[in-house]
Scaffold this active site. Structure first.
Site, mmCIF file in Angstrom:
data_model
loop_
_atom_site.group_PDB
_atom_site.id
_atom_site.type_symbol
_atom_site.label_atom_id
_atom_site.label_comp_id
_atom_site.label_asym_id
_atom_site.label_seq_id
_atom_site.Cartn_x
_atom_site.Cartn_y
_atom_site.Cartn_z
ATOM 1 N N GLY A 1 0.834 -1.200 0.000
ATOM 2 C CA GLY A 1 0.000 0.000 0.000
ATOM 3 C C GLY A 1 0.865 1.245 0.000
ATOM 4 O O GLY A 1 2.098 1.181 -0.012
ATOM 5 N N GLY B 1 0.790 5.756 1.254
ATOM 6 C CA GLY B 1 0.096 6.811 1.975
ATOM 7 C C GLY B 1 0.896 8.095 1.967
ATOM 8 O O GLY B 1 1.709 8.331 1.070
ATOM 9 N N GLY B 2 0.676 8.932 3.011
ATOM 10 C CA GLY B 2 1.289 10.252 3.041
ATOM 11 C C GLY B 2 2.801 10.244 3.142
ATOM 12 O O GLY B 2 3.462 11.187 2.732
ATOM 13 N N GLY C 1 4.888 7.456 2.133
ATOM 14 C CA GLY C 1 5.542 6.664 1.095
ATOM 15 C C GLY C 1 4.810 5.350 0.908
ATOM 16 O O GLY C 1 3.592 5.278 1.073
ATOM 17 N N ASP D 1 -6.226 6.621 14.936
ATOM 18 C CA ASP D 1 -6.796 6.222 13.641
ATOM 19 C C ASP D 1 -7.291 4.777 13.695
ATOM 20 O O ASP D 1 -6.945 3.957 12.849
ATOM 21 C CB ASP D 1 -5.758 6.394 12.525
ATOM 22 C CG ASP D 1 -6.389 6.378 11.133
ATOM 23 O OD1 ASP D 1 -7.634 6.435 11.042
ATOM 24 O OD2 ASP D 1 -5.641 6.306 10.143
#
Length: 220
Positions: A50, A52-53, A55, A178
């Site tokens: 996956g 994200g913000g 890397g 989160d």
């Protein structure tokens, strides 16, 4: 070499979307870390899990531990400017520090933080244990395709199984920030929920990215 989506579905190398679930596939043109590569003379990349913000995240094999699977989280923030990069780097290393002090059977073990130079660029990676299983998001989507949902009893059971983990991390002075189906994995070996992606780092990273990319005259 085939491409894989974050759920592990195999696709042809020139695909843009997963043929099985429709998820956008990683671009091999823009991503210089490919399956089969070895980083730090130790970690052989298997596939991308996956991004994200900060890397990308990779499933890898630890060559020093009989090809044991592990997870590499790359530090490659989408920010501009010296101060913004320094701040993002501090946040990434803070996540490593959080993981290092947490020892719980339902939290992936932290292994190390290491740097490599690739084509003149320094890259920072965090290494932790790999948890075999599916996220509760993937399980929910699978049930939705079958016209089903999690029952109230199942949801209650999941909550009862994850509450001791939250009690532990709170006792260590850590707030996850989160808790979501994407950040809990149903471990294949015992079906217990495992909590991943710590530190509230993703949320803070998004704030840093937004703040510094929109600030005029930022030093570069």
């Amino acid at each position: 070499m085939p491409l894989y989506c974050t759920k592990g579905h195999e696709n042809p190398i020139d695909g843009r979307f997963c043929q099985h679930c429709g998820e956008p596939l990683p671009s091999v043109v823009s991503n210089s870390i490919l399956p089969g590569m070895t980083l730090g003379d130790r970690y052989r990349i298997v596939r991308e899990l996956g991004h994200g913000g900060f890397g990308r995240t990779y499933l890898s094999e630890d060559l020093n531990r009989f090809n044991e699977p592990c997870v590499l989280k790359e530090f490659a923030p989408k920010v501009q400017g010296t101060y913004a990069l320094q701040k993002a780097s501090e946040l990434f290393e803070r996540e490593a520090g959080v993981l290092y002090k947490l020892k719980h059977p339902q939290i992936p073990n932290f292994r190390e933080l290491f740097r490599v130079n690739q084509r003149g660029n320094g890259r920072l990676f965090l290494v932790q244990d790999y948890v075999e299983g599916q996220t509760y998001r993937a399980l929910l989507e699978s049930r939705k395709h079958q016209g089903a949902r999690f029952s109230e009893a199942e949801v209650r059971q999941i909550l009862l199984q994850i509450l001791p983990v939250l009690e532990y991390i709170h006792s260590m002075g850590v707030i996850h920030r989160d808790i979501a189906p994407d950040n809990m994995i149903s471990r294949a070996s015992d079906q217990l929920p495992v909590l991943i992606d710590f530190g509230g780092v993703k949320e803070v990273a998004a704030t840093v990215e937004s703040e510094f990319n929109e600030t005029p005259g930022m030093e570069t």
